[in-house]
Scaffold this active site. Structure first.
Site, short mmCIF file in Angstrom:
data_model
loop_
_atom_site.label_atom_id
_atom_site.label_comp_id
_atom_site.label_asym_id
_atom_site.label_seq_id
_atom_site.Cartn_x
_atom_site.Cartn_y
_atom_site.Cartn_z
CD GLU A 259 9.96 1.99 10.39
OE1 GLU A 259 9.82 2.96 9.65
OE2 GLU A 259 9.90 0.81 9.98
CE LYS B 231 3.23 3.17 3.14
NZ LYS B 231 3.32 3.14 4.59
NE ARG C 37 6.88 4.20 0.48
CZ ARG C 37 6.58 4.99 1.49
NH1 ARG C 37 7.52 5.33 2.37
NH2 ARG C 37 5.36 5.46 1.65
CG LEU D 46 8.50 2.47 4.70
CD1 LEU D 46 8.39 1.25 3.78
CD2 LEU D 46 7.13 3.05 4.97
CE1 TYR E 105 1.14 -0.36 4.38
CE2 TYR E 105 0.13 1.80 4.40
CZ TYR E 105 0.94 0.86 4.99
OH TYR E 105 1.54 1.14 6.18
N1 PMP Z 1 7.50 3.87 8.85
C1 PMP Z 1 6.35 3.16 8.89
C2 PMP Z 1 6.36 1.81 9.56
C3 PMP Z 1 5.18 3.68 8.32
O1 PMP Z 1 4.04 2.97 8.35
C4 PMP Z 1 5.21 4.98 7.75
C5 PMP Z 1 3.96 5.60 7.20
N2 PMP Z 1 3.45 4.93 6.10
C6 PMP Z 1 6.42 5.68 7.72
C7 PMP Z 1 7.54 5.09 8.28
C8 PMP Z 1 6.53 7.03 7.08
O2 PMP Z 1 6.50 6.93 5.68
P1 PMP Z 1 5.99 8.11 4.76
O3 PMP Z 1 6.74 9.33 5.15
O4 PMP Z 1 6.32 7.65 3.40
O5 PMP Z 1 4.53 8.25 5.00
#
Ligand code: PMP
Length: 285
Positions: free
Chosen positions: A182, A149, A52, A207, A33
């Site tokens: 994270e 993701k 991504r 991620l 997703y």
């Molecule tokens: N890490 C994780 C585990 C996430 O779910 C997200 C949000 N989707 C992020 C980091 C941040 O990613 P982004 O800045 O691309 O939304």
């Protein structure tokens, strides 16, 4: 107003929209997703999110369901039909429908595509940012491929619930070596007493957040020093500031970790500034 979803080629009323019960996304969480911010009715950093997405799909050997240009039209159409000016657009691609069997289907299967969008009041985000959020620490309990993701988010669901039950809104995962990886749905950052901005490198255990990548450009433009390295919860508790990044939150100041205040326990000046500057560096389509 009724919400509209795109499901496998059709725009449908959300309440009536459905996917097949043998969709592998439903049965195995065999899908990926993306979540993009919508601002001024435009999709933020679409290109980076799609790069991504394509990587996640490639890693799982799921075909890109349609051309990128078509996907852009579908996502913009879902935003338009839901009259969203500020909020998020969600895209999910699963391996598709096939009789339940763990290994990939042996016959060709079309990936399933779902797109939804929803409005979020910008004021709500600003109010939360003005207060800052609390995080808890949580033992890393995810598979090692968190660079994909994937919709397999059960560990993240449990960590987020633990945070909520402890009066916090995010959980920061801590790996076996004692370092923060994270958040359950965001990237984690701290700012040291001498204004170095620290976040874990995107090539280990996290991620590669799109907000994270854009923020690195913001830091360079503001001549702030970036250190891509792991940090511990103790270093976070002693930091001057902390924040998280995610497409749905942009830069969100963190004011406490495991109930210990960070800095003076209020959103930090640098985090607030980064939040204000962010969209000057983001793409909108
Ligand atoms: N890490 C994780 C585990 C996430 O779910 C997200 C949000 N989707 C992020 C980091 C941040 O990613 P982004 O800045 O691309 O939304």
């Amino acid at each position: 107003m009724s919400r509209i979803a795109y499901v496998n080629g059709q725009y449908e009323l959300m309440g009536a929209a459905s996917v097949h019960i043998e969709d592998r996304g439903y049965q195995f969480a065999d899908g990926v997703y993306e979540v993009c911010e919508i601002r001024g009715a435009k999709i933020i950093d679409f290109t980076k999110h799609m790069t991504r997405l394509q990587r996640s799909l490639r890693e799982l050997r799921i075909a890109m369901p349609m051309a990128l240009a078509a996907l852009q039209i579908v996502m913009q159409e879902v935003v338009r039909r839901n009259r969203v000016r500020s909020g998020i657009v969600y895209l999910q691609v699963s391996r598709g429908v096939s009789r339940r069997d763990h290994a990939f289907p042996t016959h060709p299967v079309a990936p399933s595509v779902v797109v939804t969008a929803r409005g979020i009041s910008p004021q709500k985000g600003s109010d939360t940012a003005a207060r800052g959020i609390k995080v808890i620490t949580h033992a890393e309990n995810r598979w090692p491929r968190v660079d994909i993701k994937s919709v397999s988010l059960l560990p993240n669901v449990l960590a987020k619930q633990a945070a909520r039950e402890q009066g916090a809104s995010e959980a920061w995962y801590v790996d076996a070596q004692g370092f923060v990886t994270e958040g359950a749905s965001s990237n984690a950052w701290i700012i040291t007493k001498d204004d170095r901005v620290v976040t874990r490198s995107a090539d280990s255990g996290i991620l590669a957040g799109i907000t994270r990548a854009v923020l690195i450009d913001v830091l360079a433009a503001m001549q702030l020093k970036l250190e891509e390295r792991p940090f511990t919860p103790a270093e976070a508790a002693a930091a001057k500031e902390a924040f998280v990044t995610a497409s749905s939150q942009i830069v969100m100041p963190v004011v406490a970790i495991d109930n210990q205040p960070i800095g003076d326990g209020r959103p930090g000046a640098i985090a607030r500034r980064l939040r204000e500057e962010f969209h000057r560096f983001a793409e909108a389509v």
